[in-house]
Scaffold this motif. Structure first.
Motif, short mmCIF file in Angstrom:
data_model
loop_
_atom_site.label_atom_id
_atom_site.label_comp_id
_atom_site.label_asym_id
_atom_site.label_seq_id
_atom_site.Cartn_x
_atom_site.Cartn_y
_atom_site.Cartn_z
N LEU A 2 30.95 44.06 48.19
CA LEU A 2 29.52 44.38 47.55
C LEU A 2 28.60 43.95 48.47
N ASP A 3 27.22 44.29 48.20
CA ASP A 3 26.06 44.20 48.87
C ASP A 3 25.76 42.90 48.59
N TYR A 4 26.03 41.68 48.97
CA TYR A 4 25.72 40.48 48.38
C TYR A 4 24.21 40.09 48.67
N SER A 5 23.62 40.48 49.63
CA SER A 5 22.26 40.23 49.91
C SER A 5 21.33 40.82 48.73
N THR A 6 21.54 42.24 48.40
CA THR A 6 20.89 42.61 47.36
C THR A 6 21.07 41.92 45.87
N ALA A 7 22.41 41.51 45.83
CA ALA A 7 22.79 41.02 44.67
C ALA A 7 22.27 39.61 44.30
N MET A 8 22.16 38.84 45.51
CA MET A 8 21.64 37.63 45.64
C MET A 8 19.94 37.72 45.27
N LEU A 9 19.21 38.80 45.91
CA LEU A 9 17.85 38.85 45.57
C LEU A 9 17.67 39.23 44.26
N VAL A 34 19.51 38.44 41.68
CA VAL A 34 19.74 37.36 40.68
C VAL A 34 18.39 36.39 40.84
N ILE A 35 17.92 36.04 41.77
CA ILE A 35 16.95 35.44 42.18
C ILE A 35 15.68 35.85 41.51
N ALA A 36 15.51 37.22 41.78
CA ALA A 36 14.28 37.84 40.75
C ALA A 36 14.37 37.58 39.25
N ILE A 37 15.66 37.71 38.80
CA ILE A 37 15.81 37.66 37.35
C ILE A 37 15.59 36.09 37.02
N THR A 38 15.98 35.39 37.70
CA THR A 38 15.78 33.79 37.55
C THR A 38 14.19 33.68 37.34
N TRP A 39 13.58 34.03 38.43
CA TRP A 39 12.04 33.88 38.32
C TRP A 39 11.21 34.61 37.26
N LEU A 40 12.06 35.83 36.99
CA LEU A 40 11.11 36.40 35.72
C LEU A 40 11.43 35.68 34.46
N ILE A 41 12.49 34.92 34.46
CA ILE A 41 13.00 34.16 33.27
C ILE A 41 11.80 32.87 33.49
N VAL A 42 11.61 32.35 34.51
CA VAL A 42 10.70 31.25 34.67
C VAL A 42 9.28 31.69 34.12
N ALA A 43 8.85 32.68 34.76
CA ALA A 43 7.55 33.45 34.47
C ALA A 43 7.55 33.67 32.70
N VAL A 44 8.51 34.10 32.29
CA VAL A 44 8.59 34.20 30.87
C VAL A 44 8.52 32.89 29.99
#
Length: 170
Positions: free
Chosen positions: A123-130, A132-142
């Motif tokens: 897999l493209d782990y860099s894209t996957a990592m970004l 997952v981190i974006a989803i994490t911070w979206l949850i924090v924003a909510v």
């Protein structure tokens, strides 16, 4: 402080009790199994490289990661209002764990031991990592949004008449 050991706390609550020794025995057994596998498969596992990563990771943690985490935690505690601290700290903690776990695949370590094997880290782990981190911070924003709405509604909500003293003229 030395506290007397009664029959009720003799086994499980005191360091060195039954739970400690059972856990220590299991832990030592698991570590021995892992080390056996490391050395029995030394051609694939490269024990010297593992030792460098193991010791290097410990030094990196103690000299860089732990102090940075402590400073960031202290800063978050000093800068952010109390209701916002938990969501931001949770987001920072989750991000740090994801980066720690995902660092090796993101950098492509492991492909070296199996060159030409397309199934090793496909897999493209860099894209996957970004992602997952974006989803994490979206949850924090909510989470922060929910806190803000609750605080705003608590301030703008009319006071309940049940809390006001009764007016004898009515």
């Amino acid at each position: 402080i030395v506290r007397p050991v009664s029959d009720e706390t003799a086994n499980d609550d005191v360091p060195g009790g039954a739970v400690f020794w059972i856990g220590a025995g299991l832990g030592i057994g698991i570590m021995a199994f892992g080390l056996r596998g490391l050395f029995m498969n030394s051609r694939a596992t490269q024990p010297f490289e593992f030792a460098k990563w193991f010791v290097g990771g410990d030094i990196l943690h103690d000299l860089l990661i732990a102090p940075v985490v402590a400073l960031v935690g202290f800063g978050v505690g000093r800068i952010l209002p109390r209701p916002w601290r938990a969501p931001v700290q949770a987001g920072l903690f989750a991000t740090a764990i994801m980066l720690a776990v995902g660092w090796a695949p993101m950098r492509g370590y492991g492909r070296v031991t199996a060159p030409g094997n397309e199934t090793v880290q496909p897999l493209d782990y860099s894209t996957a990592m970004l992602t997952v981190i974006a989803i994490t911070w979206l949850i924090v924003a909510v989470w922060l949004g929910v806190i803000a709405v609750r605080r705003w509604s608590a301030r703008t909500r009319p006071r309940s008449r049940a809390l006001e003293p009764l007016d004898p003229s009515h």
